[in-house]
Design a protein around this motif. Structure first.
Motif: not given
Length: 876
Positions: A63-65, A107
């Protein structure tokens, strides 16, 4: 001096390496292809780029921004194969040994770390080289930043500069993100504009330059259909551009000053290469780890110049010192004997000329503790001394107690038990070209120290073996086996040298014929073994489509040629030429080199203390790996013959022993029923998994069932099975799921053995061989997953190895009891190879299956197939 920083996209390069190379693994079963490819790439970078600064960036998580903008970002990606996941912890260890900093940021992606650092470095006047397998990073290219993108392999790259990008696409690096906004990116699940591909995107960008300009000037777009697509997907295109844009101001904490590269830690790197089995890379290291100096203490001993009865006590520790790895006919440097009388060093000539020493060595009543009994017995047998009375082998004891240790020298074993006053052999003799024999006093002291340690260690080993309930495994299986293996090595197997040479001539004729056909197909003569010349012929003269290029020209690897097999008849001839060439050099010429001049026999060596599963291996030469896929390779076995003219070769092998062991250990009713009723296990599996009747099982169904049957034994994953069968991972996963539903006992066994291993820290075979798996409780998912697969398959493979070892011991006992002349020559995995007089064959046809099938008692029958003939080939 100009500062040069190299920034490596760790995840991308690891993926590239994994899929570019075949699945490799070391002797402990750890998959290593990604690590190997990564290391090769790293070595090339350090040599070619000579960076002053370096860093490897990794993704911190899934999961990232960007997922806040588009929740389906990278949503189409398949789960990382466990065979790759388990390699990442080792990759990180490798980088630590190289003293290369690595960084990840929650992130954010590795791309963002690289984008941020490349921007910072550019501003500070650095020359920047980015290495990745992902073309997304080409947007970072500038006058100071070059982005190397790996091609299909791992060491070949395209260097993306602003000029290269303009020449290739007709746009600037800054426009790469606009192109991705329009055409999307399937690999990252970036949608783009449906129906707009690279060609259309580039055409639009050359006219409108940016995505924003395009939408501001949408009325100028030619083609109503295209204009409609763009207008309908404007928001999606803008989001796609945003997703594709590398963030260059990530809140990283590591600074450029922390990335200075000052060279690798040779000692750590040597250890990792040895652990991973990267022997070919060890030679590439500029330095090697040096052993630490160990303080010596005074020790008393006597150098013996006349052997007397007082020296030769009932219970002694004996060291027979030989330097060569291949101890057949090796020079003996000297003997150390330690007993209650004293510590004695006997020079070689004094011992070998002494009738008293020979009598002592050959007396069963005089018990001897040794290190590597097989080595000592075989070494002395070539000197006319038949060493008996060996009742304790410290090497085998250490191996039984912890097969993962991999220790093969006395100093390491002694040090582990607290003896710190013994130098390793390399410190005494040197190594490689600098190896030499020291003075007699230094040699004597070294051997006496080792012998004293072994003498004292025997009791400690016995206590540990009993405490682990492994004393019987040691005394009843491994110790008797070492004596049998020593006899097998000393006897060797006879080779028909004339036939082997004749095969060499036949192969040479076939090679000449193939060479002629290849030259005719090419229309000219050239060096077939020269990749450069062959590349010119195939891809320039014959105009075949080039699959891959290297720095020196076209790739002509087997992988490339196989893809071109249907394009021209010359390809099959080249592939066959290479196969026969390897047979000629490795197996014809290679075997001729190791045939003993006097006996016309090959004396292979069996490694008894190497594998963690307990399996034996064979080296110098490896007779367990004679190639049999090609007819010409199979025929090499024709050269292995019995000693006497009226004798034959008799071969007996266990049928599906590992699956039978699985049925027993898992206590699965379906598997047990199949074996007890002598059903074809692969057909039965296909019936259960595909829910069809026996007469509805197709050959392809049986092939798939066979792959999963044996795959379960070796802890196969959905990825491994998909590669084996040429199906998708999803299909492979469903197949495994249906298999476990059909055989619930196997599923229950897998779950229970993992829980058991977590509690104990190890798993055991039927005969109590242990394999320690401390990684089973690791918090790292990848490490833990590999450990769980190891826990599942070790009891199966290890028990099968134990059974054939037990069969070898029982066979030796029965052959002696029946006073037969038959001799055991080789063990090849699940098979035993004998030579026997023809008049004993009728006895062997009953005796061998009876002994092998009753080596242990399982709740399914063991089954043995046998055959015999004039040669090893005929016995198959």
């Amino acid at each position: 001096m100009t500062k040069k920083i190299v920034l490596i996209d760790g995840n991308s390069i690891a993926y590239r390496a994994f899929f570019a190379l075949p699945l490799l693994s070391n002797d402990k079963g750890v998959h290593t292809n990604a690590i190997y490819g990564f290391t090769m790439m790293l070595m090339r970078i350090l040599e070619d780029e000579k960076p002053t600064h370096i860093l490897v960036a990794f993704d911190a998580g899934k999961t990232t921004f960007r997922h806040k903008t588009f929740s389906e970002y990278k949503g189409g990606r398949q789960k990382t194969p466990p065979e790759l996941s388990e390699q990442f912890p080792f990759l990180r260890e490798l980088l630590d040994a190289y003293n290369i900093p690595r960084y990840e940021l929650v992130n954010y992606e590795a791309d963002d770390i690289i984008g941020t650092l490349s921007t910072q470095a550019d501003k500070k006047g650095y020359t920047v080289k980015v290495i990745s397998g992902d073309k997304d990073l080409t947007q970072l290219a500038s006058e100071a930043v070059t982005v190397d993108i790996t091609k299909k392999g791992i060491t070949e790259v395209d260097s993306y500069t602003p000029d290269f990008i303009m020449e290739k696409y007709g746009i600037s690096p800054e426009q790469i993100i606009d192109m991705k906004g329009l055409m999307g990116d399937n690999s990252d699940n970036i949608p783009g504009v449906p129906g707009v591909g690279e060609k259309t995107a580039l055409k639009l960008l050359k006219e409108f330059r940016t995505l924003e300009n395009l939408f501001e000037s949408i009325d100028q777009v030619s083609g109503n259909k295209l204009k409609e697509k763009l207008e309908e997907n404007k928001e999606q295109a803008i989001i796609s551009k945003e997703l594709a844009t590398i963030f260059r101001e990530a809140p990283i904490e590591i600074t450029l000053e922390k990335m200075i590269y000052e060279g690798y830690d040779a000692k750590k790197l040597t250890g990792i290469f040895k652990e991973l089995g990267f022997n070919s890379l060890l030679d590439k290291l500029g330095e090697s780890a040096q052993d630490e100096e160990i303080p010596l203490e005074d020790i008393s001993f006597t150098i013996v110049y006349e052997v007397t009865e007082e020296i030769l006590a009932k219970d002694s520790t004996l060291i027979v010192e030989m330097l060569e790895d291949n101890y057949h006919q090796a020079d003996i440097l000297g003997f150390a004997i330690v007993n209650e009388q004293d510590n004695f060093f006997i020079p070689t000539d004094i011992a070998l000329q002494s009738d008293l020493f020979k009598k002592w060595a050959e007396d069963e009543n005089y018990k001897k503790t040794v290190f590597d009994a097989k080595r000592a017995i075989v070494g002395l047998s070539w000197k006319g001394i038949h060493l008996v009375g060996v009742d304790f082998d410290c090497l085998i004891a250490a191996y039984v107690l912890d097969p993962s240790d991999g220790t093969v020298d006395i100093a390491s074993i002694a040090k582990a038990k607290g003896y710190t006053n013994i130098q390793p052999d390399e410190a005494v003799y040197g190594k490689g070209a600098k190896q030499s024999i020291p003075s007699q006093e230094i040699l004597a002291e070294h051997l006496i120290r080792e012998a004293v340690a072994l003498h004292n260690l025997k009791e400690a080993f016995e206590v540990d073996l009993k405490q682990n309930e492994q004393y019987e495994l040691f005394t009843e299986l491994e110790m008797p086996l070492s004596l049998i293996l020593a006899e097998m090595e000393a006897v060797g197997i006879k080779v028909d040298v004339k036939r082997l040479k004749a095969m060499g001539i036949e192969l040479k004729e076939k090679l000449n014929s193939l060479e002629q056909k290849i030259h005719e197909g090419a229309g000219e003569k050239f060096n077939i073994n020269s990749p450069k010349q062959l590349g010119v012929i195939l891809f320039e003269k014959l105009n075949l489509p080039p699959v891959k290029k290297t720095k020196t020209g076209y790739s002509t690897s087997a992988e490339v040629l196989e893809k071109l097999a249907d394009k021209h008849e010359i390809i099959q001839h080249i592939l066959h030429y290479r196969q026969l060439g390897k047979l000629q050099s490795t197996y014809i010429e290679g075997l001729l080199k190791v045939v003993h001049e006097d006996t016309c026999r090959i004396h292979t060596r069996f490694n008894q203390a190497l594998t963690q599963t307990g399996r034996l291996s064979s080296i110098d030469p490896n007779l367990q790996n004679i190639p049999i896929r090609l007819d010409e390779g199979r025929k090499i076995r024709q050269t292995f013959i019995p000693t006497e003219d009226d004798w034959v070769i008799f071969a007996a092998d266990y049928s599906q022993i590992e699956l039978r062991v699985l049925a027993h250990i898992a206590n699965d009713e379906n598997l047990i029923h199949a074996f007890n009723n002598d059903l074809d296990i692969h057909t039965k599996t296909a019936m259960d998994v595909f829910h069809v009747a026996e007469n509805e099982v197709t050959s392809n169904m049986r092939r798939q069932a066979k792959a999963v049957n044996f795959g379960i034994v070796y802890g196969i994953s959905d990825y491994g099975l998909s590669q084996s069968l040429g199906i998708t991972r999803k299909e492979a996963g469903q197949f495994i799921e249906r298999y476990l539903e059909s055989f619930p006992g196997v599923k229950e066994y897998m779950d229970e053995i993992i829980q058991d291993a977590k509690q104990k820290g190890y798993v055991s075979t039927l005969l109590q061989r242990r394999r320690y798996i401390p990684e089973i409780t690791s918090r790292n998912f990848n490490i833990r997953s590999f450990a769980e697969r190891t826990a599942m398959n070790t009891p199966i493979q290890g028990s099968a190895a134990d059974i054939i070892k037990k069969a070898m011991i029982d066979m030796a006992t029965r052959l002696k009891k029946e006073k037969l002349q038959t001799k055991l020559l080789l063990q090849v995995h699940d098979e035993l190879i004998f030579e026997a007089p023809k008049n004993e064959i009728e006895i062997l046809e009953k005796l061998v299956p009876e002994v092998m099938e009753h080596a242990v008692t399982l709740n399914v029958p063991l089954k043995v197939d046998y055959s015999f003939g004039a040669t090893w080939y005929d016995a198959k």
